[in-house]
Design a protein around this motif. Sequence first.
Motif, short mmCIF file in Angstrom:
data_model
loop_
_atom_site.label_atom_id
_atom_site.label_comp_id
_atom_site.label_asym_id
_atom_site.label_seq_id
_atom_site.Cartn_x
_atom_site.Cartn_y
_atom_site.Cartn_z
N PHE A 19 0.85 -1.20 0.00
CA PHE A 19 0.00 0.00 0.00
C PHE A 19 0.87 1.24 0.00
CE2 PHE A 19 0.48 -1.10 4.48
CZ PHE A 19 0.75 0.12 5.08
N GLU A 20 0.28 2.32 -0.44
CA GLU A 20 0.99 3.60 -0.52
C GLU A 20 0.24 4.65 0.28
OE1 GLU A 20 0.95 4.07 -4.76
OE2 GLU A 20 2.89 3.09 -4.97
N GLY A 21 0.98 5.57 0.85
CA GLY A 21 0.38 6.67 1.59
C GLY A 21 0.02 6.29 3.01
N ALA A 22 -0.77 7.14 3.63
CA ALA A 22 -1.16 6.94 5.02
C ALA A 22 -2.32 5.96 5.12
CB ALA A 22 -1.56 8.28 5.64
N VAL A 23 -2.28 5.11 6.14
CA VAL A 23 -3.40 4.20 6.44
C VAL A 23 -3.70 4.29 7.93
CG1 VAL A 23 -2.89 2.57 4.58
CG2 VAL A 23 -1.93 2.19 6.84
N PRO A 24 -4.94 4.04 8.31
CA PRO A 24 -5.27 4.07 9.74
C PRO A 24 -4.64 2.89 10.48
CG PRO A 24 -7.27 3.88 8.37
CD PRO A 24 -6.10 3.85 7.45
N GLU A 25 -4.39 3.08 11.76
CA GLU A 25 -3.75 2.05 12.57
C GLU A 25 -4.47 0.70 12.52
OE1 GLU A 25 -2.43 1.27 17.21
OE2 GLU A 25 -2.74 3.34 16.52
N PRO A 26 -5.82 0.67 12.66
CA PRO A 26 -6.49 -0.64 12.62
C PRO A 26 -6.25 -1.41 11.31
CG PRO A 26 -7.99 1.04 13.45
CD PRO A 26 -6.76 1.75 12.95
N MET A 27 -6.21 -0.70 10.21
CA MET A 27 -5.97 -1.35 8.91
C MET A 27 -4.54 -1.91 8.85
SD MET A 27 -6.35 0.34 5.18
CE MET A 27 -5.98 -0.55 3.70
N PHE A 28 -3.57 -1.12 9.33
CA PHE A 28 -2.17 -1.55 9.34
C PHE A 28 -2.03 -2.81 10.21
CE2 PHE A 28 2.14 0.73 8.71
CZ PHE A 28 2.80 -0.46 8.50
N ARG A 29 -2.67 -2.80 11.39
CA ARG A 29 -2.61 -3.96 12.29
C ARG A 29 -3.24 -5.20 11.64
NH1 ARG A 29 -1.18 -3.17 17.37
NH2 ARG A 29 -1.13 -1.06 18.17
N THR A 30 -4.35 -5.02 10.97
CA THR A 30 -5.02 -6.14 10.30
C THR A 30 -4.10 -6.76 9.26
OG1 THR A 30 -7.20 -5.16 10.68
CG2 THR A 30 -7.05 -6.78 8.91
N LEU A 31 -3.42 -5.91 8.51
CA LEU A 31 -2.48 -6.41 7.49
C LEU A 31 -1.32 -7.15 8.14
CD1 LEU A 31 -2.43 -3.34 5.08
CD2 LEU A 31 -3.37 -5.61 4.60
N LEU A 32 -0.76 -6.60 9.22
CA LEU A 32 0.36 -7.26 9.91
C LEU A 32 -0.07 -8.60 10.47
CD1 LEU A 32 1.94 -4.22 11.78
CD2 LEU A 32 2.94 -5.50 9.88
N ASP A 33 -1.24 -8.64 11.10
CA ASP A 33 -1.73 -9.91 11.69
C ASP A 33 -1.99 -10.95 10.60
OD1 ASP A 33 -1.51 -8.81 14.22
OD2 ASP A 33 -3.64 -8.25 14.35
N GLY A 34 -2.56 -10.50 9.48
CA GLY A 34 -2.79 -11.42 8.37
C GLY A 34 -1.50 -11.97 7.79
N MET A 35 -0.49 -11.11 7.68
CA MET A 35 0.81 -11.54 7.18
C MET A 35 1.44 -12.56 8.13
SD MET A 35 4.18 -9.30 6.11
CE MET A 35 4.41 -8.58 7.74
N LEU A 36 1.36 -12.29 9.44
CA LEU A 36 1.91 -13.23 10.40
C LEU A 36 1.20 -14.57 10.36
CD1 LEU A 36 2.60 -10.94 13.48
CD2 LEU A 36 4.27 -12.29 12.21
#
Length: 140
Positions: A116-133
């Motif tokens: 992704f590019e640009g700013a994203v909200p914290e909940p979205m970033f966390r969801t992506l990190l958890d999904g990747m893990l």
Amino acid sequence: MTEKIVKIGVFGGLIILIFAALFLPDWLKSKEKDKALAMVFQGKPVVLEFTSPTCGVCKEMKPLVEKLKKEYQGKVNFVVVSTDSTTGEALRDKFPVEYVPSFYLMIDEHNQFDHFEGAVPEPMFRTLLDGMLKKSGGDS
């Protein structure tokens, strides 16, 4: 006879110099890219953040990235890459960056989870990190 040998030697030397000038920079770039990738991937999923010192959005995202970096320490490697650096140039061949900040979430060196590019909200970033893990087999 000696004159012909000298001419061939000089001519051969010029061919080697031309060959080196044409192909050596690509070889060096390849080596730099391999070195940069080896530094980034160390057996954990990675978040590559491509940034620039003059980027306002990058500065806005920095506190969130630092917070997540601390929370996911030991599970995910966060790597900030300045697009102005040699490493940034080497990695841009593999990860096209059109806008900064640009985030690549990588399970490993060969498997991209998301981008992704640009700013994203914290909940979205966390969801992506958890999904990747989860996909990588790591704990979230």
